[in-house]
Design an enzyme around this catalytic site. Sequence first.
Site: not given
Ligand code: URA
Length: 239
Positions: A103
Amino acid sequence: MRLNRFLAQAGVDSRRKCDLLIQQGRVSVNGVPVTQLGMKIDLDRDQIAVDGQPVRVGERLTYILLNKPAGYIVTAQDTHHRKTVFDLLSRIPQRVFPVGRLDFDTEGVLLLTNDGDLAFRLSHPRYQVSKTYLALVEGRPAQEALERLSQGVRVDNWVSSPAQVRLVKVTAGNALVEIKLHEGRKRQVKKMCQTVGHRVKRLWRIAFAGIRVADLSPGQWRPLRESEVKNLKKLVKLL
Ligand code: URA
């Protein structure tokens, strides 16, 4: 990338000799001879030639480990003009792509490569590649919440697979939880933690297939070592 650097990395000659070639007017960009040494080129668009012969950086397989900082999106172009991880990798001549996603606000281990076979397998559920996350969550998860996370929780229309979960530390009003998964669903860790009542405030991926970023500060990258590439290939049965 600077033209002389590109030429050197493409194997034309040493950087110094490439400067000479440029000064001698033997290098062209999009058909136009260039004599300016510091010229910048766009690897995606510009056609470079020396003495009329096109120059391309060979498709050398490249494996990059990036310690992704928060505030960078894992995509080549963002419609909202946010910074992308490729802004951190501008010195790499080969075009690489990310192995999976993190993310915008997630930090830590991100692999990038132009080795399509390896990237495909590392992302494929069949190979059960492990990813370890450290989540700073609101509140202090009770034993029951940790057990639910480790056994599997229902999120949207899926149930998470068994995971290794460990309470690392409790601080004022927050806790650090380590979660080792073999899946890679979108926003998986945040959704899992939210489901058991603990919003994720900060998230780091601390390992991917055992590879860590201990030697890199946020925003820094390095090529994977040969031994690391070998281990990854073995893991997904490419060796
Ligand atoms: N899980 C999440 O919630 N975000 C990420 O970026 C990776 C794994």
